[in-house]
Design an enzyme around this catalytic site. Structure first.
Site, mmCIF file in Angstrom:
data_model
loop_
_atom_site.group_PDB
_atom_site.id
_atom_site.type_symbol
_atom_site.label_atom_id
_atom_site.label_comp_id
_atom_site.label_asym_id
_atom_site.label_seq_id
_atom_site.Cartn_x
_atom_site.Cartn_y
_atom_site.Cartn_z
ATOM 1 N N GLN A 96 7.311 -4.987 -4.388
ATOM 2 C CA GLN A 96 6.421 -4.814 -5.534
ATOM 3 C C GLN A 96 6.906 -3.650 -6.395
ATOM 4 O OE1 GLN A 96 2.349 -3.025 -5.703
ATOM 5 N NE2 GLN A 96 1.722 -5.146 -6.090
ATOM 6 N N CYS A 120 -2.889 -1.570 -9.997
ATOM 7 C CA CYS A 120 -3.148 -0.238 -9.453
ATOM 8 C C CYS A 120 -3.971 0.588 -10.440
ATOM 9 C CB CYS A 120 -1.842 0.474 -9.138
ATOM 10 S SG CYS A 120 -2.096 2.146 -8.468
ATOM 11 N N LYS A 176 0.467 -9.176 -9.128
ATOM 12 C CA LYS A 176 -0.796 -8.775 -8.511
ATOM 13 C C LYS A 176 -1.603 -8.013 -9.550
ATOM 14 C CE LYS A 176 -2.796 -6.542 -4.425
ATOM 15 N NZ LYS A 176 -3.780 -5.618 -5.048
ATOM 16 N N GLY A 224 -9.346 -8.345 -1.617
ATOM 17 C CA GLY A 224 -10.515 -7.524 -1.878
ATOM 18 C C GLY A 224 -11.602 -7.673 -0.836
ATOM 19 N N ASP A 225 -11.943 -6.558 -0.165
ATOM 20 C CA ASP A 225 -13.036 -6.511 0.811
ATOM 21 C C ASP A 225 -12.797 -7.398 2.033
ATOM 22 O OD1 ASP A 225 -14.235 -4.842 -1.021
ATOM 23 O OD2 ASP A 225 -15.624 -6.350 -1.789
ATOM 24 N N MET A 254 0.850 -1.192 0.000
ATOM 25 C CA MET A 254 0.000 0.000 0.000
ATOM 26 C C MET A 254 0.884 1.239 0.000
ATOM 27 S SD MET A 254 -2.936 -1.189 2.726
ATOM 28 C CE MET A 254 -4.073 0.116 2.282
#
Length: 342
Positions: free
Chosen positions: A79, A109, A148, A210-211, A26
């Site tokens: 990453q 992204c 990713k 995700g979520d 992140m």
């Protein structure tokens, strides 16, 4: 969805992970202090912030510092983002030399400033370029190469299930999938049925993303999709305990929430680590957001956020944090006192 037996650990090539929990890369968040905190709470694999391959190759001091690591956070994944095959290959080799256990290519992204340069999720528009990039990166590395990505750029364009044969042919050893279209950003809901289909088609481990905002989500998605791992992103902001709680559920134990004192101690320690890593001025700039994460949903947290919003001094921020938790502790003590009828 089907129900599948959950395996506790898995391998990405030569890298063994002792549980399925992964901290997402992140930007502006997963610096060294943050990674060390979540590692202590049980994350098996942590990622650097998204690193510009071009910036790394140019040897920009700030970019190189993103690769700083310590033994207690390893294995560390780096990453990279970019679109030039040669530059990405050179950056991958530099990441390996700096101590990365694996290198990941960001193909997910959706942020405009990344996509407008043809990087991140924009790579999903050109599978030929993706093949060239991954082939070059794979040749430059002795460690695992991972990707990713998203469900695709949009429905009918750059879809991940069509990408999987290219990933396998290029020697990609793990796939992390965030099953939203790139054009969705973070809107709508992640399509975990798509993740289950990717698990069936990709020859290596698939990590779902995700979520994931609660520890129960981890166990549910592992059982429903057959993913080897689950990557947690925004759900870990100010809540590193999501890893220890999820690991408890996976192993059949109750998920225990942190008490007020543990939350205070972790926030204070995170702050000190930021100061040591960045210096007091840069730490203070970042610390306002960090403290807001740790105090979210606590009593009077809105007033606390207002009180620190304009503070630029590290020591003043720490004073405000101490005063806030002291008030909460006093309120808790008075409540227990009254409940006892004293």
């Amino acid at each position: 969805m089907r129900q599948i037996k959950v395996n506790l650990g898995f391998n990405i090539g030569s890298v063994g992970l002792n549980n399925p929990l992964v901290m997402a890369p992140m930007a502006g968040v997963t610096n060294l202090p943050f990674r060390r905190i979540v590692k202590e709470q049980g994350a098996a694999l942590v990622f650097t912030e998204m690193v510009s391959a071009a910036g790394l190759v140019r040897d920009g001091a700030r970019t190189v510092k993103l690769l700083a690591t310590r033994p207690d956070e390893r294995p560390l994944a780096v990453q990279l983002f970019g679109r030039d095959p040669e530059t990405l290959a050179r950056a991958a080799a530099m990441a390996q030399e700096a101590g990365a256990a694996l290198v990941d290519l960001n193909m997910g992204c959706p942020v405009r400033k990344v996509v407008r340069h043809g990087a991140g999720a924009a790579l999903l528009k050109d599978f030929g370029l993706v093949r060239e990039i991954l082939t070059n990166m794979r040749r430059a590395l002795d460690i695992p190469l991972t990707v990713k990505t998203r469900a695709g750029w949009r429905e009918g364009q750059g879809e991940v299930l069509d990408l999987i044969p290219i990933l396998a042919e290029a020697g990609v050893e793990a796939l992390t999938l965030h099953p939203r279209w790139a054009v969705q950003g973070f809107g709508g809901r992640a399509d975990w049925d798509l993740t289950a289909r990717a698990v069936e088609r990709f020859p290596g481990p698939v990590i779902g993303n995700g979520d994931i905002t609660r520890p129960q989500h981890v166990l549910t998605r592992l059982k429903e999709t057959g993913c080897a791992g689950i990557m947690i992103g925004r759900g870990a902001l100010g809540n590193p305990w999501i890893f220890s709680q999820a690991l408890a559920l996976i192993t059949g134990q109750p998920a225990v929430a942190p008490d007020l004192e543990e939350r205070r101690c972790t926030a204070e320690r995170h702050a000190r680590m930021l100061k040591d890593h960045l210096g007091p001025d840069r730490a203070a700039f970042m610390l306002r957001s960090v403290l807001m994460w740790y105090t979210k949903r606590l009593a009077d947290s809105a007033a606390f956020r207002r009180s620190i919003n304009q503070i630029r001094d590290y020591d003043c921020l720490m004073t405000e944090l101490k005063a806030y938790f002291d008030r909460l502790s006093l309120r808790l003590d008075l409540g227990q006192f009254e409940a006892a009828g004293l």
